[in-house]
Write an enzyme that holds these catalytic residues in place. Structure first.
Site, mmCIF file in Angstrom:
data_model
loop_
_atom_site.group_PDB
_atom_site.id
_atom_site.type_symbol
_atom_site.label_atom_id
_atom_site.label_comp_id
_atom_site.label_asym_id
_atom_site.label_seq_id
_atom_site.Cartn_x
_atom_site.Cartn_y
_atom_site.Cartn_z
ATOM 1 N N LYS A 127 0.824 -1.211 0.000
ATOM 2 C CA LYS A 127 0.000 0.000 0.000
ATOM 3 C C LYS A 127 0.859 1.261 0.000
ATOM 4 O O LYS A 127 0.454 2.282 -0.553
ATOM 5 C CB LYS A 127 -0.964 0.003 1.187
ATOM 6 C CG LYS A 127 -2.115 -0.970 0.980
ATOM 7 C CD LYS A 127 -3.337 -0.607 1.793
ATOM 8 C CE LYS A 127 -4.487 -1.555 1.478
ATOM 9 N NZ LYS A 127 -5.621 -1.412 2.381
ATOM 10 N N LYS A 209 -3.999 -10.236 -6.895
ATOM 11 C CA LYS A 209 -5.253 -10.465 -6.156
ATOM 12 C C LYS A 209 -6.380 -9.583 -6.701
ATOM 13 O O LYS A 209 -6.140 -8.424 -7.041
ATOM 14 C CB LYS A 209 -4.963 -10.096 -4.691
ATOM 15 C CG LYS A 209 -6.055 -10.399 -3.710
ATOM 16 C CD LYS A 209 -5.719 -9.818 -2.339
ATOM 17 C CE LYS A 209 -5.962 -8.328 -2.293
ATOM 18 N NZ LYS A 209 -6.191 -7.769 -0.962
ATOM 19 N N LYS A 212 -11.066 -4.725 -4.420
ATOM 20 C CA LYS A 212 -12.178 -3.777 -4.561
ATOM 21 C C LYS A 212 -11.689 -2.359 -4.819
ATOM 22 O O LYS A 212 -12.454 -1.517 -5.264
ATOM 23 C CB LYS A 212 -13.103 -3.837 -3.345
ATOM 24 C CG LYS A 212 -12.465 -3.526 -2.002
ATOM 25 C CD LYS A 212 -13.520 -3.438 -0.915
ATOM 26 C CE LYS A 212 -13.250 -4.284 0.316
ATOM 27 N NZ LYS A 212 -11.998 -4.043 1.024
HETATM 28 P P1 TYM Z 1 -10.438 -6.444 3.081
HETATM 29 O O1 TYM Z 1 -11.487 -5.414 3.272
HETATM 30 O O2 TYM Z 1 -9.324 -6.155 2.157
HETATM 31 O O3 TYM Z 1 -11.081 -7.809 2.634
HETATM 32 C C1 TYM Z 1 -12.128 -8.412 3.366
HETATM 33 C C2 TYM Z 1 -11.970 -9.908 3.387
HETATM 34 O O4 TYM Z 1 -11.968 -10.416 2.060
HETATM 35 C C3 TYM Z 1 -10.788 -11.197 1.844
HETATM 36 N N1 TYM Z 1 -10.343 -10.967 0.468
HETATM 37 C C4 TYM Z 1 -10.108 -11.940 -0.421
HETATM 38 N N2 TYM Z 1 -10.173 -13.276 -0.333
HETATM 39 C C5 TYM Z 1 -9.875 -13.989 -1.438
HETATM 40 N N3 TYM Z 1 -9.510 -13.410 -2.611
HETATM 41 C C6 TYM Z 1 -9.431 -12.075 -2.747
HETATM 42 N N4 TYM Z 1 -9.085 -11.522 -3.896
HETATM 43 C C7 TYM Z 1 -9.731 -11.275 -1.615
HETATM 44 N N5 TYM Z 1 -9.760 -9.931 -1.405
HETATM 45 C C8 TYM Z 1 -10.126 -9.768 -0.120
HETATM 46 C C9 TYM Z 1 -9.775 -10.653 2.840
HETATM 47 O O5 TYM Z 1 -8.776 -11.606 3.123
HETATM 48 C C10 TYM Z 1 -10.663 -10.357 4.023
HETATM 49 O O6 TYM Z 1 -10.896 -11.515 4.774
HETATM 50 N N6 TYM Z 1 -7.628 -5.998 7.164
HETATM 51 C C11 TYM Z 1 -8.841 -6.572 6.642
HETATM 52 C C12 TYM Z 1 -10.095 -6.098 7.346
HETATM 53 C C13 TYM Z 1 -10.063 -6.272 8.833
HETATM 54 C C14 TYM Z 1 -10.223 -7.493 9.523
HETATM 55 C C15 TYM Z 1 -10.127 -7.163 10.905
HETATM 56 C C16 TYM Z 1 -10.421 -8.813 9.108
HETATM 57 C C17 TYM Z 1 -9.875 -5.304 9.748
HETATM 58 N N7 TYM Z 1 -9.928 -5.841 11.006
HETATM 59 C C18 TYM Z 1 -10.230 -8.141 11.882
HETATM 60 C C19 TYM Z 1 -10.525 -9.798 10.108
HETATM 61 C C20 TYM Z 1 -10.424 -9.444 11.457
HETATM 62 C C21 TYM Z 1 -8.958 -6.178 5.178
HETATM 63 O O7 TYM Z 1 -8.344 -5.271 4.714
HETATM 64 O O8 TYM Z 1 -9.871 -6.884 4.504
#
Ligand code: TYM
Length: 344
Positions: A127, A209, A212
């Site tokens: 990032k 990957k 969004k």
């Molecule tokens: P975020 O918002 O990027 O994504 C949310 C969840 O979706 C999964 N994910 C994917 N899985 C498979 N293939 C992909 N291309 C893909 N893109 C996203 C992510 O692994 C995630 O599970 N840091 C986290 C959000 C967060 C969080 C937490 C998660 C903040 N606090 C506490 C669990 C527990 C994040 O940026 O997810």
């Protein structure tokens, strides 16, 4: 005269249900990656665990957001959780900024996290490359806030995609360090990463990957886009010139589509290879598009219905925030006591 007393047969203490915490950032339109990597599993787990599912808006501002978009997407994120099948009667859903304990515990945990360990986080490196004009302290301490999210609720399990594994590992390290000093304050959480769907890749660059926040909408399937759009995007997905549906190294585009197909149909890669033996990529892509659009159809219909009912959604977030605050305060006051803060 002696009274008759009914003595209840001895009962085994009911086993404490395990706790789950997870969240998605409202930093863009939610994708197939978010669905297959995370939310689909959240739904499956809610019958056997006590679950908290959060829209993590505090995390989202580590990258500059347009305020009106962030506000709208926060509501949309919650609506999508419900549309995907998270039941507000079973699981707690809430917005992170509605529960101040997250920011409060993050401060404390930050004092138990090393600069070196945060510097090693791949998401921070990625990032800060992508947003080189805004490498802020929040981006750097992002995993500390994530550790606070998880540890506040004494979560046993954290269902996430593969990209979040490193963040769960640092959460465990910080929790173990803290427990080592002060006794058993935090439950040490385990990641829950699905075998199929842990990493869905971009449709335009299948070595990366699916994200969004990708500015190119052709690179992702949005959970709530139209059926035609999904089918069209998958038809145009980047593949190779080999023209054989086979899971193999170097065939990132086909591997990705096979993963998507497998996630929706439950078929193994071997079965998929047999099914498309002698058929071209055109047929395969059309089939992937169909199962994907079919698999998301109910979610899309539910979403279209629910998003109109703002009062219902706001009721869920208010109720969720109250419950989450209550639970989180238990951990936070324990932590404050342990580190030596004067009680008010
Ligand atoms: P975020 O918002 O990027 O994504 C949310 C969840 O979706 C999964 N994910 C994917 N899985 C498979 N293939 C992909 N291309 C893909 N893109 C996203 C992510 O692994 C995630 O599970 N840091 C986290 C959000 C967060 C969080 C937490 C998660 C903040 N606090 C506490 C669990 C527990 C994040 O940026 O997810």
């Amino acid at each position: 005269m002696s009274e008759n007393i009914n003595i209840a047969p001895e009962q085994a203490a009911p086993e404490k249900r395990k706790r789950i915490f997870s969240g998605v950032q409202p930093s863009g339109i939610l994708t197939l990656g978010n669905y297959l990597g995370a939310i689909k599993n959240w739904v499956a787990l809610q019958n056997d665990y006590d679950c908290l599912y959060c829209v993590v808006d505090l995390h989202a501002i580590t990258v500059r957001q347009v305020p009106t978009d962030l506000r709208r997407r926060t509501l949309e994120g919650l609506a999508l959780y419900v549309a995907c099948g998270i039941d507000p009667e079973k699981s707690i859903m809430f917005v992170q900024s509605h529960v101040p304990s997250h920011a409060e515990l993050a401060w404390v945990l930050g004092c138990y996290t090393g600069f070196g360990e945060l510097s090693r986080m791949t998401q921070f490196k990625d990032k800060s490359q992508k947003h080189s004009d805004n490498i802020n302290a929040g981006l750097f301490t992002y995993p500390v806030l994530m550790a606070a999210d998880i540890l506040l609720y004494q979560a046993d399990l954290v269902p996430v995609g593969l990209d979040q594994k490193q963040h769960i590992e640092i959460t465990r390290d910080v929790a173990q360090r803290f427990n080592g000093i002060y006794g058993d304050v935090f439950t040490i959480p385990e990641p829950y990463i699905p075998k199929t769907g842990m990493k869905i890749n971009s449709l335009t660059d299948p070595t990366k990957k699916m994200s969004k926040s990708d500015p190119n909408p052709a690179s992702f399937v949005a959970i709530i886009e139209s059926r035609d759009e999904t089918i069209r995007k998958i038809k145009r997905a980047v593949t190779d010139s080999d023209a054989v549906v086979r899971y193999a190294e170097g065939k990132d585009g086909i591997n990705n589509l096979m993963t998507i197909y497998s996630s929706f149909t439950g078929k193994s890669f071997d079965e998929i290879e047999k099914e498309f033996d002698g058929k071209g990529y055109g047929d395969f892509k059309a089939a992937v598009g169909e199962v994907c659009a079919d698999g998301l159809e109910n979610v899309r219909a539910e979403y279209a219905r629910i998003i109109k009912d703002k009062a219902y959604l706001e009721g869920i977030m208010k109720d969720g925030a109250e419950k989450a605050l209550y639970l989180s305060k238990k951990t936070l006051s324990k932590v404050y006591k342990k580190v030596g803060f004067y009680a008010k």
